[in-house]
Enzyme design. Sequence first.
Site: not given
Length: 383
Positions: A80, A101-103, A56
């Site tokens: 996420v 952001a993040k994964g 995201v």
Amino acid sequence: MNALAATSRNFRQAARILNLDSKLEKSLLIPFREIKVECTIPKDDGSLVSYIGFRVQHDNARGPMKGGIRYHPEVDPDEVNALAQLMTWKTAVADIPYGGAKGGIGCTPKDLTKIFAHEQTMAWILDEYSKFHGHSPAIVTGKPIDLGGSLGREAATGRGVVYATKALLDEHGKSIKDLTFAIQGFGNVGSWAGRLLHEQGGKVVAVSDITGGVKNPNGLDIPSLLKHKEDTGSLKNFSGGDDMQAEDLLGQECDVLIPCALGGVLNRENAQDVRAKFIIEAANHPTDPEADEILSKKGVIVLPDIYANSGGVTVSYFEWVQNIQGFMWDEEKVNKELKKYMTRAFLNIKNMCQTHNCDLRMGAFTLGVNRVARATMLRGWEA
């Protein structure tokens, strides 16, 4: 309440305090991009296994969208999404030029034969990108030192937690060396925080992780405990303390409680049991809104995650700067700059608390949200 609902609720509360335009508020909440992928790999026995991954990208008004990757069997899109949004406000609070952001990948790392060392993963990402674009060390942070990583990065989040703790305690006329601490989670962040608090004379009286817990009201010898865990793989049976159930950590008698593990560990069921006077949120979203209300009524002061654990992303920024300049810093400079950023951010949060007559969580959220909103409008956003 799941992490995304709780995070969005905090954002909306900050937006109301700031009197943001409703359309701008909605725009800031919606992620820039969400990606879902399937990752199929061969196992050692030749069979294939598939994992689902998410990425995201939340907001890029203030700079490149920055955020790590979470490996956990229960990773889902909402989690996420929440972590990506938190990163947007976190980088803004720290006043570094990134978005959020993040994964996440739904797997259990310990079940895989390739050890998921953080630096190794970053090295693979650097290598893959560089195959197509030439050597590009600034593309990813948290790299091994040999590939352009920054000195001080491994300890950065834990060290930042200690700088944040000191800033809060100074505000209340207290000192690390005069207080007791309980740490939930003894991985990278918790172990570094414990080690540094111990070095500064703080008395760490209880520690827990997935292997169990250990306590000593006279203070644990943290270097010896770290050696014991390294040798045995567990906190149990440490000669310098008494074993305890890991779930009892949050209710331990202490001045400062530092949750360093999973999100949502403080909730309406256990918030009443907390005996600490201060909570330092070293984990992401460890306190849900209902627990926040209970703790507030008890007079517990909570230092929010989007500030308290921002040391890691701040030193990631320093790594990025070093890579772009092609000039590496010594560890003393990294730590000195980190302290400056953490101290300055706390003062900015306190100013927002005074301006809006709010607690530290809303002070941090209004600071971060306001900076992102201003950047968004300056770039030409119109209602």
